[in-house]
Scaffold this active site. Structure first.
Site, mmCIF file in Angstrom:
data_model
loop_
_atom_site.group_PDB
_atom_site.id
_atom_site.type_symbol
_atom_site.label_atom_id
_atom_site.label_comp_id
_atom_site.label_asym_id
_atom_site.label_seq_id
_atom_site.Cartn_x
_atom_site.Cartn_y
_atom_site.Cartn_z
ATOM 1 N N VAL A 112 41.213 29.744 41.229
ATOM 2 C CA VAL A 112 42.129 30.847 40.928
ATOM 3 C C VAL A 112 42.971 30.491 39.710
ATOM 4 O O VAL A 112 43.449 29.360 39.580
ATOM 5 C CB VAL A 112 43.060 31.117 42.133
ATOM 6 C CG1 VAL A 112 44.145 32.121 41.771
ATOM 7 C CG2 VAL A 112 42.261 31.610 43.332
ATOM 8 N N CYS A 113 43.141 31.482 38.813
ATOM 9 C CA CYS A 113 44.083 31.330 37.705
ATOM 10 C C CYS A 113 44.813 32.649 37.521
ATOM 11 O O CYS A 113 44.714 33.545 38.367
ATOM 12 C CB CYS A 113 43.365 30.907 36.418
ATOM 13 S SG CYS A 113 42.282 32.188 35.745
ATOM 14 N N ALA A 114 45.546 32.806 36.448
ATOM 15 C CA ALA A 114 46.363 34.011 36.261
ATOM 16 C C ALA A 114 45.514 35.245 35.989
ATOM 17 O O ALA A 114 45.707 36.293 36.609
ATOM 18 C CB ALA A 114 47.367 33.800 35.135
ATOM 19 N N MET A 129 45.038 36.243 39.494
ATOM 20 C CA MET A 129 46.183 36.641 40.322
ATOM 21 C C MET A 129 46.640 38.066 40.011
ATOM 22 O O MET A 129 47.286 38.704 40.838
ATOM 23 C CB MET A 129 47.343 35.664 40.132
ATOM 24 C CG MET A 129 47.095 34.294 40.752
ATOM 25 S SD MET A 129 46.849 34.333 42.560
ATOM 26 C CE MET A 129 48.529 34.576 43.132
#
Length: 377
Positions: free
Chosen positions: A72-74, A100
């Site tokens: 997961v990243c932004a 996200m």
């Protein structure tokens, strides 16, 4: 081994079903600590992306070998790259599609209530802690506290053979962009808001509409307003059975009156609301708030977030039985914590004073919900 794209909906299903999931979050440590995907049986490893630019060998021993890993990243890009690096090492890996941002925006619909007059659905924005509602009676629908994803409500109403004719916002939201105005423009529905919240566009003020009636729905605006979280916060009593409480009453606490720099004054309003207005409502009324703080704690056995007022009184006994002075001190202590990020700009957009494109709205909304006061021990 191919890298799989995982949608926010699939992650939500894992949260709801209490499944196991290992998340490798490659955002900065401060961002991860502030806000992450939460599930009862989720495990986490947070390693910023820039520490993995030369390879993932250093974290392989910290990763499970017997389960899929979600990176997961932004926004998505960094997680795709790290997921491919892990896949090259033979690890079963997926990345969160849209990062996200997509997690923040996903809504899922749950049925809350049905009788011979109405059907009620809750829209849960899991990544943000926001709740909105659709009340259907015959071929008309009322939307309560809509998020900005207006097409989802239009589609949901269509699925029920209904047209959206009434939209209400319980207050001027500070942690997310309201979809009320845009939804009204798209559907021609009547949009209601308190005049005292300062919006500059056309709407029907609750000060002049203490009761809204259509089909088999009777919506009462509680004593015109139930101030506390904001000066113009209102709660809606529908058919004497359901209390749409906005940010006044939550399953596990009360609304935080800390956004106007008048904490003590607004906490006093909140006390009067709880002890003079809400105290008159029966224990068996179902309370449906606009936010929640802890999904696993507040999701009930029926699959939605809400509870009877009697159970909420029992759960928050200290707050509902406090003296005025103890109540004010308790709320002040809780309200001194961090305010919603970007709340001033969000309020300006919700008032119609400022405009923002979709990308800016996404940026403004990133982060957790911070609207609740939990009783402190």
């Amino acid at each position: 081994m191919a890298v799989r794209k995982m949608l926010a909906k699939e992650v939500t299903d894992k949260v709801l079903n209490k499944e196991n999931l290992f998340i490798l979050d490659v955002r900065n440590v401060s961002d991860f600590n502030d806000w992450k995907i939460e599930g009862e049986n989720f495990e986490y490893l947070n390693v910023p992306y820039f520490e993995l630019l030369d390879g993932v060998e250093g974290i392989l021993s910290k990763l499970p070998s017997d389960k899929e890993i979600l990176v997961v990243c932004a926004k998505e890009g960094s997680s795709m790259m790290v997921a491919e690096m892990l896949s090259d090492e033979g690890i079963d890996t997926a990345y969160l599609s849209g990062g996200m941002k997509s997690w923040s925006e996903h809504l899922y619909k749950a049925k809350v209530y049905e009788d011979e007059d109405i059907k009620v659905y809750q829209f849960v924005r899991v990544g943000k802690g926001c709740l909105s509602y659709m009340v259907v009676s015959d071929d008309e629908a009322l939307i309560v506290d809509p998020a900005r994803f207006v097409d989802e409500y239009i589609e949901a109403a269509k699925e029920d053979g209904a047209k959206i004719t009434h939209i209400v916002d319980s207050h001027l939201h500070a942690d997310h962009i309201s979809g009320g105005k845009e939804l009204a423009d798209k559907t021609g529905a009547s949009y209601y808001l308190m005049k005292s919240e300062g919006a500059i566009f056309d709407f029907k003020p609750f000060e002049e509409h203490e009761k809204i009636e259509f089909k088999n729905i009777e919506l009462e605006v509680l004593a015109v307003k139930t101030p506390g979280h904001t000066p113009g916060s209102v709660s809606f009593f529908v058919n004497k059975k359901l209390l749409f409480s906005g940010d006044t009453i939550f399953v596990s606490g009360l609304g935080r009156p800390n956004l106007g720099n008048k904490v003590r004054e607004w906490a006093n309003d909140l006390y009067n609301t709880v002890f003079n207005k809400v105290s008159e409502i029966a224990d068996d009324v179902i309370v449906l708030p606009a936010h929640y703080a802890d999904f696993d704690e507040e999701l009930n056995a029926e699959g939605y977030i809400g509870d009877t007022l009697g159970n909420i009184r029992t759960r928050n006994e200290k707050m509902f039985n406090a003296t005025r002075e103890d109540f004010l001190n308790d709320v002040e202590k809780s309200a001194s914590s961090v305010k919603p990020p970007n709340f001033e700009e969000i309020i300006m957009i919700n008032r119609g004073v400022q405009e923002a494109d979709v990308e800016r709205k996404q940026e403004l909304e990133i982060g957790p919900n911070r609207c609740a006061v939990h009783h402190t021990d």
